[in-house]
Design a protein around this motif. Sequence first.
Motif, PDB file in Angstrom:
ATOM      1  N   LEU A  86       1.043   9.942  -2.674  1.00  0.00           N
ATOM      2  CA  LEU A  86       0.187  10.797  -1.845  1.00  0.00           C
ATOM      3  C   LEU A  86      -1.252  10.786  -2.377  1.00  0.00           C
ATOM      4  O   LEU A  86      -2.209  10.726  -1.612  1.00  0.00           O
ATOM      5  CB  LEU A  86       0.742  12.229  -1.827  1.00  0.00           C
ATOM      6  CG  LEU A  86       2.014  12.431  -0.993  1.00  0.00           C
ATOM      7  CD1 LEU A  86       2.661  13.768  -1.330  1.00  0.00           C
ATOM      8  CD2 LEU A  86       1.699  12.346   0.503  1.00  0.00           C
ATOM      9  N   ARG A  87      -1.383  10.829  -3.692  1.00  0.00           N
ATOM     10  CA  ARG A  87      -2.715  10.787  -4.298  1.00  0.00           C
ATOM     11  C   ARG A  87      -3.425   9.496  -3.905  1.00  0.00           C
ATOM     12  O   ARG A  87      -4.587   9.500  -3.473  1.00  0.00           O
ATOM     13  CB  ARG A  87      -2.606  10.874  -5.830  1.00  0.00           C
ATOM     14  CG  ARG A  87      -3.930  10.695  -6.567  1.00  0.00           C
ATOM     15  CD  ARG A  87      -3.732  10.708  -8.079  1.00  0.00           C
ATOM     16  NE  ARG A  87      -2.874   9.613  -8.560  1.00  0.00           N
ATOM     17  CZ  ARG A  87      -3.257   8.350  -8.681  1.00  0.00           C
ATOM     18  NH1 ARG A  87      -4.490   7.996  -8.370  1.00  0.00           N
ATOM     19  NH2 ARG A  87      -2.415   7.435  -9.108  1.00  0.00           N
ATOM     20  N   ARG A  88      -2.683   8.373  -4.017  1.00  0.00           N
ATOM     21  CA  ARG A  88      -3.316   7.080  -3.711  1.00  0.00           C
ATOM     22  C   ARG A  88      -3.614   6.945  -2.225  1.00  0.00           C
ATOM     23  O   ARG A  88      -4.527   6.226  -1.836  1.00  0.00           O
ATOM     24  CB  ARG A  88      -2.415   5.949  -4.200  1.00  0.00           C
ATOM     25  CG  ARG A  88      -2.466   5.841  -5.732  1.00  0.00           C
ATOM     26  CD  ARG A  88      -1.233   5.209  -6.301  1.00  0.00           C
ATOM     27  NE  ARG A  88      -1.074   3.817  -5.912  1.00  0.00           N
ATOM     28  CZ  ARG A  88      -0.019   3.085  -6.229  1.00  0.00           C
ATOM     29  NH1 ARG A  88       0.951   3.631  -6.947  1.00  0.00           N
ATOM     30  NH2 ARG A  88       0.070   1.834  -5.861  1.00  0.00           N
ATOM     31  N   ALA A  89      -2.803   7.630  -1.397  1.00  0.00           N
ATOM     32  CA  ALA A  89      -3.047   7.572   0.048  1.00  0.00           C
ATOM     33  C   ALA A  89      -4.165   8.525   0.464  1.00  0.00           C
ATOM     34  O   ALA A  89      -4.561   8.546   1.633  1.00  0.00           O
ATOM     35  CB  ALA A  89      -1.760   7.905   0.798  1.00  0.00           C
ATOM     36  N   GLY A  90      -4.651   9.340  -0.488  1.00  0.00           N
ATOM     37  CA  GLY A  90      -5.746  10.251  -0.189  1.00  0.00           C
ATOM     38  C   GLY A  90      -5.319  11.608   0.348  1.00  0.00           C
ATOM     39  O   GLY A  90      -6.168  12.423   0.708  1.00  0.00           O
ATOM     40  N   SER A  91      -3.999  11.886   0.388  1.00  0.00           N
ATOM     41  CA  SER A  91      -3.546  13.217   0.840  1.00  0.00           C
ATOM     42  C   SER A  91      -3.503  14.143  -0.376  1.00  0.00           C
ATOM     43  O   SER A  91      -2.441  14.394  -0.941  1.00  0.00           O
ATOM     44  CB  SER A  91      -2.157  13.127   1.467  1.00  0.00           C
ATOM     45  OG  SER A  91      -2.159  12.162   2.484  1.00  0.00           O
ATOM     46  N   LEU A  92      -4.672  14.661  -0.740  1.00  0.00           N
ATOM     47  CA  LEU A  92      -4.778  15.317  -2.045  1.00  0.00           C
ATOM     48  C   LEU A  92      -4.061  16.659  -2.115  1.00  0.00           C
ATOM     49  O   LEU A  92      -3.465  16.984  -3.137  1.00  0.00           O
ATOM     50  CB  LEU A  92      -6.260  15.477  -2.416  1.00  0.00           C
ATOM     51  CG  LEU A  92      -7.024  14.142  -2.460  1.00  0.00           C
ATOM     52  CD1 LEU A  92      -8.463  14.371  -2.888  1.00  0.00           C
ATOM     53  CD2 LEU A  92      -6.358  13.144  -3.401  1.00  0.00           C
ATOM     54  N   THR A  93      -4.105  17.432  -1.055  1.00  0.00           N
ATOM     55  CA  THR A  93      -3.443  18.742  -1.095  1.00  0.00           C
ATOM     56  C   THR A  93      -1.930  18.560  -1.233  1.00  0.00           C
ATOM     57  O   THR A  93      -1.285  19.191  -2.073  1.00  0.00           O
ATOM     58  CB  THR A  93      -3.743  19.544   0.189  1.00  0.00           C
ATOM     59  OG1 THR A  93      -5.154  19.527   0.390  1.00  0.00           O
ATOM     60  CG2 THR A  93      -3.268  20.972   0.055  1.00  0.00           C
ATOM     61  N   GLU A  94      -1.405  17.644  -0.429  1.00  0.00           N
ATOM     62  CA  GLU A  94       0.038  17.371  -0.507  1.00  0.00           C
ATOM     63  C   GLU A  94       0.412  16.807  -1.874  1.00  0.00           C
ATOM     64  O   GLU A  94       1.466  17.124  -2.426  1.00  0.00           O
ATOM     65  CB  GLU A  94       0.442  16.360   0.568  1.00  0.00           C
ATOM     66  CG  GLU A  94       0.638  16.959   1.941  1.00  0.00           C
ATOM     67  CD  GLU A  94       1.080  15.881   2.913  1.00  0.00           C
ATOM     68  OE1 GLU A  94       2.281  15.624   2.991  1.00  0.00           O
ATOM     69  OE2 GLU A  94       0.198  15.271   3.555  1.00  0.00           O
ATOM     70  N   ALA A  95      -0.481  15.956  -2.413  1.00  0.00           N
ATOM     71  CA  ALA A  95      -0.231  15.386  -3.738  1.00  0.00           C
ATOM     72  C   ALA A  95      -0.153  16.494  -4.774  1.00  0.00           C
ATOM     73  O   ALA A  95       0.768  16.514  -5.611  1.00  0.00           O
ATOM     74  CB  ALA A  95      -1.334  14.388  -4.106  1.00  0.00           C
ATOM     75  N   ALA A  96      -1.084  17.452  -4.702  1.00  0.00           N
ATOM     76  CA  ALA A  96      -1.098  18.561  -5.666  1.00  0.00           C
ATOM     77  C   ALA A  96       0.214  19.341  -5.590  1.00  0.00           C
ATOM     78  O   ALA A  96       0.814  19.684  -6.616  1.00  0.00           O
ATOM     79  CB  ALA A  96      -2.290  19.482  -5.398  1.00  0.00           C
TER      80      ALA A  96
ATOM     81  N   GLY B 250       0.809  -1.216   0.000  1.00  0.00           N
ATOM     82  CA  GLY B 250       0.000   0.000   0.000  1.00  0.00           C
ATOM     83  C   GLY B 250       0.841   1.265   0.000  1.00  0.00           C
ATOM     84  O   GLY B 250       2.026   1.227   0.356  1.00  0.00           O
ATOM     85  N   PRO B 251       0.224   2.405  -0.409  1.00  0.00           N
ATOM     86  CA  PRO B 251       0.969   3.658  -0.574  1.00  0.00           C
ATOM     87  C   PRO B 251       1.543   4.207   0.732  1.00  0.00           C
ATOM     88  O   PRO B 251       2.604   4.834   0.716  1.00  0.00           O
ATOM     89  CB  PRO B 251      -0.063   4.625  -1.161  1.00  0.00           C
ATOM     90  CG  PRO B 251      -1.396   4.006  -0.896  1.00  0.00           C
ATOM     91  CD  PRO B 251      -1.183   2.530  -0.820  1.00  0.00           C
TER      92      PRO B 251
END
Lengths: 411, 114
Positions: A370-380, A340-341
């Motif tokens: 980060l995107r796959r882990a659901g941390s969208l702001t950090e992913a962006a 898992g991410p």
Amino acid sequence: MNGVALERVFRAASGRIIAALAARFRDLARAEDAFSESCLRAVRTWPAAGVPDDPAAWLYRVAERVVLDSIRRDRKQQPVTEEASLDPSPEELLLNDACILPDERLRLIFICCHPAVATEARAALTLKLVCGLSVTEIARAFLLQEATLAQRLVRAKRKIADAGVPFELPSPEAWPERLDAVLSTLEIAYARAHEDAAGSGAHAGFAAEVLHLTKILTHLIPDDAAVAALAAQVRYAEARRPARLDAEGFLVPLSAQDPALWRRDLIDDANRLLADAIRIAPSEPRTLQAQLQQVWCARHSLADPAPWLEVLRVYDRLLLTRDDPIVRINRAVAVAEIEGPDAALVELSRLDLPGLEEFLPYHAVRADLLRRAGSLTEAATAYARALQLDPPAAERRWLERKLAELPRSEN
Amino acid sequence: MKYALLIYENEAFYGTEKAGPKIEEIVGKHMAFAGELGPKRIGGAGLKSTAATTTVRTAGNRKTVHDGPFAEAREQLGGFYLIDVANLDEAIEVAKKVPILQDGAIEIRPLLGQ
């Protein structure tokens, strides 16, 4: 022929011409200057007079004349102490008439990778002289300031001339010590060529050259695992080139590539080379790296399960002998698929590398995790950082799409 | 091309007088090696220890005389060869064969003016 097309012709010809001139006149700087001058003359004359049938031969002949003229000028300023033999021999004239440009690139690579040349300058020098990359491109690949790199190249060329580095191929007993630098150089050269996924970028021309050079090395040095493994590695990578982009020109991750599009002839060739490498030295890092490629290329269709577990096992073996951040970043991708991410992000957070902030693969992989882990702001933020680092065209579009597809609401 | 091969070793190994069995051994090896080199060797010498060294320093317009070598180091210049060979690879081959009885280094310096 427009500027871009001219640029491509010059780049394709540069390695062979500089190598041939350097081998003949034993003067690297003169060879490089003469080639630049012959390109300038081409820019001036070709648009009106038309592009010659064999542009490389034209460029070679002009550059050769430029060298001869400059040597004559130098000689006039000094008393002549020995019989000058500047005029080409009848044999050389014959060769010229037949438009034969001798292939001296291997010799040039060994000169650029001589142990007397500073380690950090060898690969850059080879990419510049043999593959015709610009200082800007090389600086980007090496995470260096352009001025720093330019200075390093000047120093290296001066060292080669001043120290009397020979222009002959090294004797076979000297090969092992000279080889690793050569292999690393070819590896980096291919990585640059491969980076432009469409194969249409400025580097497309030398992917084939790197393949060719690695094959020549396997003939010259048949019993070396690293040589065979590198030749296999670049072939696996090249075999997948047709599947690297989708119909819209977006980068396709390895696990989603359709194996039916991969070039089986190259994979077969690579499998044979890898079998040699495994027989000679199964734990050699380059052997293991080629094995990673083999694991993927054993897939015949997308219905075959993705071999993540095998990939992870090979990375674990690789870490035993070559623990570096690149290996760890790539291993994290496999960890994400199996554990898992979040587990993969923990691995990435342990990395310690000066220049990591400027390292594109790190941000691209981290953004995806980060995107796959659901941390969208950090992913962006991570996608944006990756895009700032000037990725090649296909990867840029892929990153842009991933960023655009991120759901707007935070988790 | 002409090169100087500069031999750096810890001279303490040979004693301050540079005399005795170790010096006899290394000198014998150098004699044999010089014979092997033949016309490739165009010069060279062994040097007495840094205890016998005097340095003339220039700073500004002043020249001053000092006892000892110009720089203190763990390894000292103990001798040199001047050779005339085809290129750096040949110089490296020669340097690898220069007799040395302990850890040390051979520095290969091309001569100016060629």
